[in-house]
Design a protein around this motif. Structure first.
Motif, PDB file in Angstrom:
ATOM      1  N   ASP A  51       0.800  -1.212   0.000  1.00 41.94           N
ATOM      2  CA  ASP A  51       0.000   0.000   0.000  1.00 41.94           C
ATOM      3  C   ASP A  51       0.833   1.261   0.000  1.00 41.94           C
ATOM      4  OD1 ASP A  51      -1.908  -2.090   1.375  1.00 41.94           O
ATOM      5  OD2 ASP A  51      -3.044  -0.537   0.347  1.00 41.94           O
ATOM      6  N   VAL A 199      -8.476   9.057   6.699  1.00 42.89           N
ATOM      7  CA  VAL A 199      -7.639   8.016   6.112  1.00 42.89           C
ATOM      8  C   VAL A 199      -7.604   8.277   4.605  1.00 42.89           C
ATOM      9  CG1 VAL A 199      -7.161   5.548   6.030  1.00 42.89           C
ATOM     10  CG2 VAL A 199      -8.577   6.483   7.886  1.00 42.89           C
ATOM     11  N   PHE A 201      -6.579   7.453   0.834  1.00 44.19           N
ATOM     12  CA  PHE A 201      -6.212   6.402  -0.115  1.00 44.19           C
ATOM     13  C   PHE A 201      -5.866   7.023  -1.460  1.00 44.19           C
ATOM     14  CE2 PHE A 201      -8.642   4.218   3.089  1.00 44.19           C
ATOM     15  CZ  PHE A 201      -8.096   2.942   3.160  1.00 44.19           C
ATOM     16  N   GLY A 250      -2.029  -1.303   5.383  1.00 42.28           N
ATOM     17  CA  GLY A 250      -2.860  -1.083   4.206  1.00 42.28           C
ATOM     18  C   GLY A 250      -3.971  -2.106   4.062  1.00 42.28           C
ATOM     19  N   LEU A 253      -6.621  -1.840   6.990  1.00 45.86           N
ATOM     20  CA  LEU A 253      -7.469  -0.645   6.935  1.00 45.86           C
ATOM     21  C   LEU A 253      -8.359  -0.659   5.694  1.00 45.86           C
ATOM     22  CD1 LEU A 253      -5.122   2.211   8.231  1.00 45.86           C
ATOM     23  CD2 LEU A 253      -6.867   0.912   9.454  1.00 45.86           C
ATOM     24  N   ARG A 254      -7.826  -1.189   4.601  1.00 46.37           N
ATOM     25  CA  ARG A 254      -8.643  -1.244   3.384  1.00 46.37           C
ATOM     26  C   ARG A 254      -9.841  -2.163   3.593  1.00 46.37           C
ATOM     27  NH1 ARG A 254      -4.857  -2.458  -1.137  1.00 46.37           N
ATOM     28  NH2 ARG A 254      -5.445  -4.601  -0.756  1.00 46.37           N
ATOM     29  N   ARG A 259     -12.624  -0.552   1.177  1.00 47.37           N
ATOM     30  CA  ARG A 259     -12.164   0.158  -0.016  1.00 47.37           C
ATOM     31  C   ARG A 259     -11.946  -0.816  -1.171  1.00 47.37           C
ATOM     32  NH1 ARG A 259     -14.716   3.613   0.408  1.00 47.37           N
ATOM     33  NH2 ARG A 259     -13.759   4.419  -1.477  1.00 47.37           N
ATOM     34  N   LYS A 264      -5.205   2.255  -2.470  1.00 48.59           N
ATOM     35  CA  LYS A 264      -4.131   1.843  -1.567  1.00 48.59           C
ATOM     36  C   LYS A 264      -3.957   2.923  -0.511  1.00 48.59           C
ATOM     37  CE  LYS A 264      -2.852  -1.559  -4.391  1.00 48.59           C
ATOM     38  NZ  LYS A 264      -2.935  -2.973  -4.045  1.00 48.59           N
ATOM     39  N   LEU A 265      -3.734   2.466   0.718  1.00 49.26           N
ATOM     40  CA  LEU A 265      -3.521   3.408   1.814  1.00 49.26           C
ATOM     41  C   LEU A 265      -2.302   4.279   1.564  1.00 49.26           C
ATOM     42  CD1 LEU A 265      -4.211   4.301   4.765  1.00 49.26           C
ATOM     43  CD2 LEU A 265      -2.576   2.562   5.506  1.00 49.26           C
ATOM     44  N   LEU A 268      -2.642   8.587   7.120  1.00 49.86           N
ATOM     45  CA  LEU A 268      -3.663   8.599   8.167  1.00 49.86           C
ATOM     46  C   LEU A 268      -3.452   9.849   9.004  1.00 49.86           C
ATOM     47  CD1 LEU A 268      -5.788   7.554  10.151  1.00 49.86           C
ATOM     48  CD2 LEU A 268      -4.114   5.934  11.025  1.00 49.86           C
TER      49      LEU A 268
END
Lengths: 295, 295
Positions: A51, A199, A201, A250, A253-254, A259, A264-265, A268
């Motif tokens: 990510d 957050v 992305f 990544g 959290l995704r 998501r 992709k993260l 934050l």
């Protein structure tokens, strides 16, 4: 010997197959199962959270003209006149100095007040971030604004678990001596306390109307630039944040934030007013002559 | 047949060698001669200008805690109290809206007036960019501000030569049909006309007092964030730019501008007032609900 003789042509075939495979291999090296086909297959970097990679640049040569701009590549768009307010020179200087003073007060702050912040303010600062330029005007950013206490806590658990692993892995060497200090580093209370977690992305590709994928060139640079504008907007509103890029979070959290595969993260940012007892490290910024050269 | 029988063990040995080489290969893929030892040897990305890569992330796991912040990793720094002006809610909203209105007027502009801009304004906006957060407070940016006409022209020659090659390479396929349109793309008059060219380099590593290299983690993200703050500062002063990432010009520009080995080209921004007849493509930005999700 007869058996060996029979084997020979077989070995020749196997050898040819292996060499042929070798020649193909460089294109196939390092294709983790999660990678999309937009990523160059040779683009393998161990140790790195997928990510946190900017996958787009591998094919950047195919970009229009390498500009990270709002849509100037789209030569077919009709043009419209553009102008800006033209200030007298002393006004320009005054405005520039005032903005510098405002931005120079910005610091990364981890001591965030739990006081609520009007949701409308968050909407406006995100809208402001969305005015950033982007490669071929792809606007490849998604801002997930989390105020739900339970989801914030889930985010904290994901981030702290990874951070703790990162720290523990390093305990073997130079960091062993100070466990207490390390502990303060992987505990991130502000993820529960801050009224908002933003957050961010990056969209590594888009989907065309015909269902095909469209690479978003320079998406990481574009989203980082928009983050800079977001930081300016937050500071202007009297809000604070700390710009973090959580390692290896990544996938977690995704999944938590549902998501899609093209996102992709990247970052934050906990957002809120500074706590009344907030502190920051006492350091200075480089003077102008260390960051600028005039020719 | 006797000859074939004799060849068989030879073939077996060759086969073993080839398979052995194959197994080693993934670790050796792509080690361009110009790469520094900071780059993972498996980090091979074809087609990409070395200068546009963010080499640091390959070892990001070794980072302190993955935060792109001003020095909060430096836990040994003494802390000092931090506060910001606290505005009433209606003031916050007004400030946020005003800043959004200002930023929303920003566009990437290629039609730049040759009128001189006070040098002091440029100093202040660069100083403002230097307030950006950076990984472990490394401040890994160098802003080369070029106003010398001859150096600007040299930059234009370097950029246009590469751009023309980029375009000509694509002439073979889908772009053949419109040579005239392409020509307008690789000719960049604004590089001569704009009173300032700001060439932004990222410092991929620093040099410690003991002479050793110190990796600058997340240097590309950090410098891109600072570029976002620079764009905000320029817009606030009534100046325009177009954010470009010139492909394959890194080596040429680094040599021309005499930059050290740890600096890699990231962006090139021509800066000035907009030309009185400036135009921009007529497009819209995504609405808030396409870039933000609230949870």
């Amino acid at each position: 010997m007869a058996l060996l003789s029979i084997l020979t042509p077989v070995l020749v075939v196997v050898l040819c197959l292996v060499i042929g495979f070798m020649l193909l291999k460089p294109q196939e090296t390092g294709t983790p199962s999660t990678k999309t086909n937009l990523v160059s297959k040779a683009d393998f970097r161990p140790w790195v959270d997928q990510d946190l990679q900017d996958d787009t640049k591998v094919t950047a040569r195919e970009d229009e003209d390498g500009d990270v701009v709002d849509g100037n590549e789209e030569e077919d768009s009709p043009h419209v006149p553009f102008s800006l307010p033209r200030y007298p020179e002393e006004t320009i200087l005054k405005r520039a100095e005032d903005f510098y003073t405002l931005m120079n007060q910005r610091r990364s702050v981890r001591f965030i007040s739990p006081e609520p912040v009007p949701r409308e303010v968050i909407d406006i600062v995100i809208r402001t971030a969305g005015t950033s330029p982007s490669g071929a005007h792809t606007e490849p950013w998604t801002f997930i604004v989390v105020s739900d206490a339970e989801v914030k806590h889930q985010i904290r658990l994901i981030v702290e678990e990874e951070e703790e692993m990162n720290y523990r892995q390093r305990m073997g060497d130079k960091w062993v001596h100070d466990l207490a200090k390390m502990r303060t580093n992987w505990i991130k209370e502000y993820l529960d306390i801050a009224p908002y977690l933003v957050v961010i992305f990056k969209q590594t590709y888009g989907i065309l109307p015909n269902g095909k994928k469209k690479t978003h060139y320079y998406n990481e640079i574009s989203v980082s630039i928009s983050c800079g504008i977001l930081l300016a907007a937050l500071q202007n509103a009297g809000l604070v944040t700390v710009t973090s890029t959580p390692l290896n979070c990544g996938a977690g959290l995704r999944q938590l934030l549902k998501r899609p595969a093209n996102e992709k993260l990247l970052m934050l940012l906990p957002v809120g007013y500074p706590a009344s007892d907030a502190t920051v490290p006492d350091f200075k910024r480089k003077p102008l002559d260390e960051i600028m050269v005039h020719i």
